[in-house]
Design an enzyme around this catalytic site. Structure first.
Site, mmCIF file in Angstrom:
data_model
loop_
_atom_site.group_PDB
_atom_site.id
_atom_site.type_symbol
_atom_site.label_atom_id
_atom_site.label_comp_id
_atom_site.label_asym_id
_atom_site.label_seq_id
_atom_site.Cartn_x
_atom_site.Cartn_y
_atom_site.Cartn_z
ATOM 1 N N GLY B 88 0.857 -1.223 -0.107
ATOM 2 C CA GLY B 88 -0.180 -0.030 0.164
ATOM 3 C C GLY B 88 0.754 1.093 -0.054
ATOM 4 C CG LEU B 89 2.497 2.631 3.066
ATOM 5 C CD1 LEU B 89 3.866 2.728 3.526
ATOM 6 C CD2 LEU B 89 1.609 3.790 3.723
ATOM 7 C CB CYS B 90 1.103 3.734 -3.728
ATOM 8 S SG CYS B 90 0.119 2.141 -3.520
ATOM 9 N N GLY B 91 -1.372 6.015 -2.138
ATOM 10 C CA GLY B 91 -2.656 6.614 -2.373
ATOM 11 C C GLY B 91 -3.729 5.722 -3.055
#
Lengths: 168, 309
Positions: B88-91
């Protein structure tokens, strides 16, 4: 030569070779074929084959011509008469000078042993453990599959490298 | 009391600062990956274009093989290839793709089309397994730096079902990398080859081509390999888009952390100022009391006696 033939070997990852040459010879599904300058339009399926390029110009120096060989593991060849160009599109290909001869020999020996024993080639596992990881993955593709195909690929690689097959 | 509040704020600032360190590191890593991913896309272009030309020329001549070309009118079954990220951590990168895929499948199923699903990226498999949708095959650990071998493995899973007639249609949902500033989520048809990919580039000079083998046979050889090239390009573009999305998300997170730290510092300083002021007031008060006490020691003693009495 008046009109040197443009030659390209293109793989998905990069343009392996882009040069001008006098002649290109290789094997397609239908047999041996050679291309000279101004060859007519042609599209063919490339076999697992050695592509020989005669009189390749290196580094723009027209006098320094030499012969090259590359191992092409299936793909397509596209000759464009108007562009005076031979383009070989291959999923996997290697220049002869880049072939890892020791590895190809080993793959050949393994493939032959496997075909004698009637088993699938163990090359895939061997490929994953030796050499750089990324390169290993690409080469493992070559060594997987039926032993007969693996042996053929290994032979083509050795031939392109100009190395002799191990005796026996 | 006041000191406790200050300590609490100091602790929160430290927490936000360490989070910020992490987001900044992610941002820098993603930024460095974008450049590499872009150069890999550029490196793959000659091959894809070369294959397109060969395919277009061959398809123009091949008359028999209709199943490989065009769009089926009422496909009874389809296979969806979805490319998302491992992390994750990609908007909105993952979620938008997942929602699009889900919508596509439920729309198809409403028309009576059975969908099979092949996913690339851990987030895809997780999302659909949680929703009790069967995933035919889930590939992971390839979106950071996809190789052609990866593409071949994926194509090996989606092309044979089409060739054997198990499915009539193969679709692809993935992010396309237009430029560093623009990525678009796209849904496209992989197989059969859409008509738009074939006759677009008609060869110059009329094209009296020699084919070896015959165009129809050649097309059957070409289609799987062309599909590999299409999948490879999709993986590369998805990877570049993922790194871009992550860089953007992490850069925003780093900025947010900066904001938060600023606000917390302001509050903390005010609290500390209050505490200092209070302390000074107390000291001054105390000093004042002592001074008065020094002048009138008897009164002070009386005070104490009164209190203890």
């Amino acid at each position: 030569m008046a009109t040197p033939l443009k030659v390209e070997i293109v793989t998905p990852e990069r343009v392996l070779l882009s040069t001008e040459a006098e002649e290109v010879s290789m094997r397609t599904d239908a047999g041996e074929i050679a291309f000279l300058a101004r060859h007519e339009d042609f599209i063919g399926a490339a076999d697992i084959t050695v592509v020989r390029i005669s009189g390749a110009v290196q580094g723009g120096d027209a006098d320094a011509r030499r012969d090259l060989a590359a191992a092409v593991h299936g793909g397509f060849v596209h000759v464009d008469q108007d562009a005076n160009q031979v383009r070989i599109l291959a999923g996997v290909a290697e220049l002869g000078e880049e072939v890892d001869v020791a590895r190809a020999r080993r793959a050949l020996a393994e493939a032959e042993a496997a075909s004698a024993a009637g088993e699938p080639s163990p090359g895939a596992e061997a490929g994953a453990t030796s050499g750089g990881a990324r390169r290993g993955a690409a080469l493992a593709l070559l060594e997987a599959g039926s032993p007969a195909a693996a042996a053929r690929r290994a032979r083509v690689r050795l031939e392109a490298a100009g190395a002799r097959e191990p005796a026996g | 009391m006041a000191g406790g509040q200050e300590r609490e704020l100091r602790r929160r600032i430290r927490t936000v600062e360490s989070t910020q360190k992490i987001t900044r590191a992610f941002e820098l890593i993603a930024a460095s990956q974008i450049v590499r991913a872009q150069s890999r896309i550029a490196g793959a272009r000659p091959y894809v274009q070369g294959m397109q030309r060969v395919l277009a020329t061959t398809a123009a001549e091949a008359t028999g093989a209709t199943r490989l070309l065009g769009t089926p009118e009422r496909p009874a079954s389809a296979l969806l290839l979805l490319v998302v990220a491992d992390r994750g951590l990609c908007g909105g990168y993952n979620l938008m793709a997942l929602r699009t895929a889900e919508r596509l499948m439920s729309a198809g199923e409403a028309e009576g089309r059975a969908y099979q699903l092949v996913t690339v990226g851990r987030k895809g498999a997780g999302y659909f397994r949680f929703r009790h949708r069967e995933v035919r095959r889930a590939f992971t650990h390839m979106t950071d730096r996809p190789s052609f071998a990866d593409a071949r493995a994926v194509a090996g899973e989606v092309v044979p079902p089409f060739l054997s007639g198990e499915v009539d249609l193969v679709e692809l949902v993935s992010w396309r990398f237009r430029s560093a500033g623009s990525q678009v989520l796209s849904t496209e048809q992989v197989l059969p080859l859409p008509a738009s990919s074939a006759p677009a580039a008609a060869p110059a000079g009329g094209g009296f081509y020699d084919f070896e083998p015959a165009p129809e046979e050649l097309l059957e050889l070409l289609v799987p390999q062309y599909a590999e090239a299409v999948v490879y390009q999709a993986l590369l573009e998805a990877s570049a888009s993922e790194h871009t999305a992550r860089q953007r998300a992490m850069s925003a997170a780093t900025e947010n952390a900066e904001e938060l730290i600023k606000t917390l510092r302001r509050v903390m300083n005010r609290v500390r100022q209050d505490a200092v002021t209070t302390e000074i007031m107390e000291i001054v008060g105390g000093a004042e009391a002592l001074r008065h006490g020094a002048r009138e020691p008897v009164a002070a003693e009386n005070d104490i006696e009164e209190r203890s009495a």
